[in-house]
Scaffold this motif. Structure first.
Motif, PDB file in Angstrom:
ATOM      1  N   MET A  68       0.842  -1.175   0.000  1.00 50.37           N
ATOM      2  CA  MET A  68       0.000   0.000   0.000  1.00 50.37           C
ATOM      3  C   MET A  68       0.890   1.241   0.000  1.00 50.37           C
ATOM      4  O   MET A  68       1.829   1.331   0.775  1.00 50.37           O
ATOM      5  CB  MET A  68      -0.874  -0.033   1.258  1.00 50.37           C
ATOM      6  N   THR A  69       0.574   2.191  -0.861  1.00 43.28           N
ATOM      7  CA  THR A  69       1.315   3.442  -0.923  1.00 43.28           C
ATOM      8  C   THR A  69       0.482   4.534  -0.271  1.00 43.28           C
ATOM      9  O   THR A  69      -0.674   4.745  -0.641  1.00 43.28           O
ATOM     10  CB  THR A  69       1.612   3.831  -2.388  1.00 43.28           C
ATOM     11  N   LEU A  70       1.077   5.202   0.705  1.00 39.32           N
ATOM     12  CA  LEU A  70       0.374   6.261   1.420  1.00 39.32           C
ATOM     13  C   LEU A  70       0.889   7.627   0.987  1.00 39.32           C
ATOM     14  O   LEU A  70       2.072   7.800   0.731  1.00 39.32           O
ATOM     15  CB  LEU A  70       0.590   6.120   2.928  1.00 39.32           C
ATOM     16  N   ALA A  71      -0.017   8.588   0.944  1.00 38.72           N
ATOM     17  CA  ALA A  71       0.371   9.973   0.678  1.00 38.72           C
ATOM     18  C   ALA A  71       0.950  10.572   1.957  1.00 38.72           C
ATOM     19  O   ALA A  71       0.793  10.016   3.054  1.00 38.72           O
ATOM     20  CB  ALA A  71      -0.847  10.770   0.222  1.00 38.72           C
ATOM     21  N   ALA A  72       1.614  11.693   1.827  1.00 36.57           N
ATOM     22  CA  ALA A  72       2.199  12.364   2.993  1.00 36.57           C
ATOM     23  C   ALA A  72       1.116  12.678   4.021  1.00 36.57           C
ATOM     24  O   ALA A  72       0.040  13.162   3.681  1.00 36.57           O
ATOM     25  CB  ALA A  72       2.884  13.647   2.562  1.00 36.57           C
ATOM     26  N   GLY A  73       1.387  12.355   5.267  1.00 38.06           N
ATOM     27  CA  GLY A  73       0.474  12.660   6.362  1.00 38.06           C
ATOM     28  C   GLY A  73      -0.631  11.657   6.582  1.00 38.06           C
ATOM     29  O   GLY A  73      -1.492  11.858   7.416  1.00 38.06           O
ATOM     30  N   GLU A  74      -0.612  10.542   5.850  1.00 36.78           N
ATOM     31  CA  GLU A  74      -1.675   9.546   6.001  1.00 36.78           C
ATOM     32  C   GLU A  74      -1.321   8.492   7.045  1.00 36.78           C
ATOM     33  O   GLU A  74      -0.154   8.197   7.288  1.00 36.78           O
ATOM     34  CB  GLU A  74      -1.960   8.849   4.673  1.00 36.78           C
ATOM     35  N   LEU A  75      -2.368   7.927   7.612  1.00 35.01           N
ATOM     36  CA  LEU A  75      -2.251   6.842   8.570  1.00 35.01           C
ATOM     37  C   LEU A  75      -3.207   5.751   8.127  1.00 35.01           C
ATOM     38  O   LEU A  75      -4.380   6.021   7.858  1.00 35.01           O
ATOM     39  CB  LEU A  75      -2.635   7.327   9.980  1.00 35.01           C
ATOM     40  N   ALA A  76      -2.715   4.534   8.005  1.00 32.40           N
ATOM     41  CA  ALA A  76      -3.558   3.400   7.619  1.00 32.40           C
ATOM     42  C   ALA A  76      -3.539   2.382   8.750  1.00 32.40           C
ATOM     43  O   ALA A  76      -2.474   2.020   9.263  1.00 32.40           O
ATOM     44  CB  ALA A  76      -3.043   2.769   6.334  1.00 32.40           C
ATOM     45  N   ILE A  77      -4.718   1.943   9.140  1.00 35.60           N
ATOM     46  CA  ILE A  77      -4.861   0.938  10.191  1.00 35.60           C
ATOM     47  C   ILE A  77      -5.584  -0.246   9.573  1.00 35.60           C
ATOM     48  O   ILE A  77      -6.698  -0.109   9.068  1.00 35.60           O
ATOM     49  CB  ILE A  77      -5.655   1.482  11.390  1.00 35.60           C
ATOM     50  N   ASP A  78      -4.944  -1.406   9.603  1.00 35.52           N
ATOM     51  CA  ASP A  78      -5.511  -2.619   9.027  1.00 35.52           C
ATOM     52  C   ASP A  78      -5.796  -3.606  10.154  1.00 35.52           C
ATOM     53  O   ASP A  78      -4.866  -4.032  10.859  1.00 35.52           O
ATOM     54  CB  ASP A  78      -4.534  -3.218   8.010  1.00 35.52           C
ATOM     55  N   LEU A  79      -7.069  -3.926  10.351  1.00 39.56           N
ATOM     56  CA  LEU A  79      -7.468  -4.871  11.395  1.00 39.56           C
ATOM     57  C   LEU A  79      -7.804  -6.215  10.761  1.00 39.56           C
ATOM     58  O   LEU A  79      -8.466  -6.269   9.723  1.00 39.56           O
ATOM     59  CB  LEU A  79      -8.703  -4.368  12.141  1.00 39.56           C
ATOM     60  N   THR A  80      -7.359  -7.274  11.391  1.00 39.74           N
ATOM     61  CA  THR A  80      -7.727  -8.620  10.977  1.00 39.74           C
ATOM     62  C   THR A  80      -8.651  -9.170  12.052  1.00 39.74           C
ATOM     63  O   THR A  80      -8.292  -9.179  13.237  1.00 39.74           O
ATOM     64  CB  THR A  80      -6.487  -9.524  10.849  1.00 39.74           C
ATOM     65  N   LEU A  81      -9.840  -9.582  11.638  1.00 38.67           N
ATOM     66  CA  LEU A  81     -10.821 -10.116  12.583  1.00 38.67           C
ATOM     67  C   LEU A  81     -10.874 -11.626  12.493  1.00 38.67           C
ATOM     68  O   LEU A  81     -10.745 -12.202  11.414  1.00 38.67           O
ATOM     69  CB  LEU A  81     -12.210  -9.544  12.288  1.00 38.67           C
ATOM     70  N   ARG A  82     -11.075 -12.241  13.629  1.00 37.41           N
ATOM     71  CA  ARG A  82     -11.308 -13.685  13.693  1.00 37.41           C
ATOM     72  C   ARG A  82     -12.488 -13.897  14.622  1.00 37.41           C
ATOM     73  O   ARG A  82     -12.428 -13.501  15.782  1.00 37.41           O
ATOM     74  CB  ARG A  82     -10.069 -14.419  14.217  1.00 37.41           C
ATOM     75  N   ASP A  83     -13.559 -14.454  14.105  1.00 39.19           N
ATOM     76  CA  ASP A  83     -14.784 -14.678  14.868  1.00 39.19           C
ATOM     77  C   ASP A  83     -15.303 -13.388  15.492  1.00 39.19           C
ATOM     78  O   ASP A  83     -15.748 -13.358  16.640  1.00 39.19           O
ATOM     79  CB  ASP A  83     -14.564 -15.740  15.955  1.00 39.19           C
ATOM     80  N   GLY A  84     -15.211 -12.280  14.739  1.00 36.18           N
ATOM     81  CA  GLY A  84     -15.728 -11.012  15.203  1.00 36.18           C
ATOM     82  C   GLY A  84     -14.874 -10.294  16.228  1.00 36.18           C
ATOM     83  O   GLY A  84     -15.281  -9.294  16.796  1.00 36.18           O
ATOM     84  N   VAL A  85     -13.648 -10.789  16.454  1.00 35.44           N
ATOM     85  CA  VAL A  85     -12.732 -10.198  17.430  1.00 35.44           C
ATOM     86  C   VAL A  85     -11.450  -9.802  16.709  1.00 35.44           C
ATOM     87  O   VAL A  85     -10.971 -10.528  15.834  1.00 35.44           O
ATOM     88  CB  VAL A  85     -12.419 -11.217  18.562  1.00 35.44           C
ATOM     89  N   VAL A  86     -10.885  -8.644  17.086  1.00 31.63           N
ATOM     90  CA  VAL A  86      -9.635  -8.204  16.466  1.00 31.63           C
ATOM     91  C   VAL A  86      -8.541  -9.203  16.818  1.00 31.63           C
ATOM     92  O   VAL A  86      -8.255  -9.458  17.982  1.00 31.63           O
ATOM     93  CB  VAL A  86      -9.243  -6.789  16.937  1.00 31.63           C
ATOM     94  N   ASP A  87      -7.937  -9.779  15.778  1.00 26.92           N
ATOM     95  CA  ASP A  87      -6.885 -10.780  15.957  1.00 26.92           C
ATOM     96  C   ASP A  87      -5.502 -10.186  15.709  1.00 26.92           C
ATOM     97  O   ASP A  87      -4.518 -10.617  16.300  1.00 26.92           O
ATOM     98  CB  ASP A  87      -7.140 -11.948  15.003  1.00 26.92           C
ATOM     99  N   ALA A  88      -5.417  -9.187  14.813  1.00 19.86           N
ATOM    100  CA  ALA A  88      -4.131  -8.567  14.499  1.00 19.86           C
ATOM    101  C   ALA A  88      -4.363  -7.137  14.037  1.00 19.86           C
ATOM    102  O   ALA A  88      -5.419  -6.808  13.502  1.00 19.86           O
ATOM    103  CB  ALA A  88      -3.410  -9.359  13.407  1.00 19.86           C
ATOM    104  N   VAL A  89      -3.358  -6.299  14.260  1.00 21.93           N
ATOM    105  CA  VAL A  89      -3.417  -4.898  13.851  1.00 21.93           C
ATOM    106  C   VAL A  89      -2.113  -4.548  13.158  1.00 21.93           C
ATOM    107  O   VAL A  89      -1.035  -4.880  13.649  1.00 21.93           O
ATOM    108  CB  VAL A  89      -3.606  -3.960  15.067  1.00 21.93           C
ATOM    109  N   GLN A  90      -2.230  -3.879  12.004  1.00 23.45           N
ATOM    110  CA  GLN A  90      -1.046  -3.379  11.308  1.00 23.45           C
ATOM    111  C   GLN A  90      -1.237  -1.889  11.086  1.00 23.45           C
ATOM    112  O   GLN A  90      -2.308  -1.450  10.660  1.00 23.45           O
ATOM    113  CB  GLN A  90      -0.848  -4.074   9.974  1.00 23.45           C
ATOM    114  N   LEU A  91      -0.197  -1.119  11.400  1.00 23.77           N
ATOM    115  CA  LEU A  91      -0.223   0.327  11.216  1.00 23.77           C
ATOM    116  C   LEU A  91       0.822   0.729  10.196  1.00 23.77           C
ATOM    117  O   LEU A  91       1.927   0.198  10.195  1.00 23.77           O
ATOM    118  CB  LEU A  91       0.080   1.046  12.532  1.00 23.77           C
ATOM    119  N   ALA A  92       0.462   1.675   9.351  1.00 22.52           N
ATOM    120  CA  ALA A  92       1.412   2.283   8.424  1.00 22.52           C
ATOM    121  C   ALA A  92       1.180   3.783   8.496  1.00 22.52           C
ATOM    122  O   ALA A  92       0.033   4.234   8.498  1.00 22.52           O
ATOM    123  CB  ALA A  92       1.186   1.768   7.007  1.00 22.52           C
TER     124      ALA A  92
END
Length: 131
Positions: free
Chosen positions: A1-25
Motif C-alpha cells: 500500500m502506498t500512502l500519501a504524505a500525512g496519512e495513517l492506515a490501520i488494518d485490522l484482521t478479525l477472527r470470529d468477530g474479534v480483532v486478531d491482528a493490527v497493522q499500522l502504516a
C-alpha cells in the motif's frame, strides 16, 4: 500500500468477530517519540496534547489511558460496576473533555469548511465567538 504524505492506515484482521491482528502504516512525522522519550510519564502526558493542533485532547486522553494501563490501572471492561470512579477511562471529566473537543472540531468544519464547499465565504468570526 502506498500512502500519501500525512496519512495513517490501520488494518485490522478479525477472527470470529474479534480483532486478531493490527497493522499500522504511517507517513506522519514521528516527532512525539523524540520529544517524549526519557520524560517522566506524567510530564509526557501533559506535553502530548500541545504537540497536536488537531484532536490534542483526544491524544492527551489516549496518553493518560496508556500510562494508566502500563501502571496496571483497571480498565473500563475489567470493572464495569465502578463506572465514573477517578481511575476509570469513562469518568465524567474525561468524557467532557473529549466531547468538548469533538464539538469544537465539528463546529470548525461546519463554519469554515462547509461554506467553502458551497461557494460561500468561511465564517471565521463565528468560530472565534463560539470558542
Amino acid at each position: 500500500m502506498t500512502l500519501a504524505a500525512g496519512e495513517l492506515a490501520i488494518d485490522l484482521t478479525l477472527r470470529d468477530g474479534v480483532v486478531d491482528a493490527v497493522q499500522l502504516a504511517s507517513t506522519r512525522p514521528q516527532v512525539a517519540d523524540a520529544l517524549l522519550r526519557g520524560r517522566p510519564a506524567d510530564e509526557a502526558v501533559a506535553l502530548l496534547p500541545r504537540l497536536f493542533s488537531i484532536c490534542g485532547r483526544a491524544h492527551g486522553l489516549a496518553a493518560e489511558l496508556a500510562v494508566e494501563a502500563a501502571r496496571g490501572a483497571p480498565s473500563a471492561a475489567a470493572a464495569p460496576a465502578q463506572s465514573g470512579s477517578p481511575d476509570r477511562p469513562d469518568r465524567p471529566d474525561r468524557l467532557a473533555r473529549l466531547e468538548a473537543e469533538l464539538a469544537h472540531e465539528l463546529l470548525w468544519r461546519t463554519l469554515l469548511d462547509w461554506p467553502r464547499l458551497l461557494g460561500e465565504p468561511a465564517d471565521a468570526d463565528a468560530l472565534a465567538r463560539v470558542r
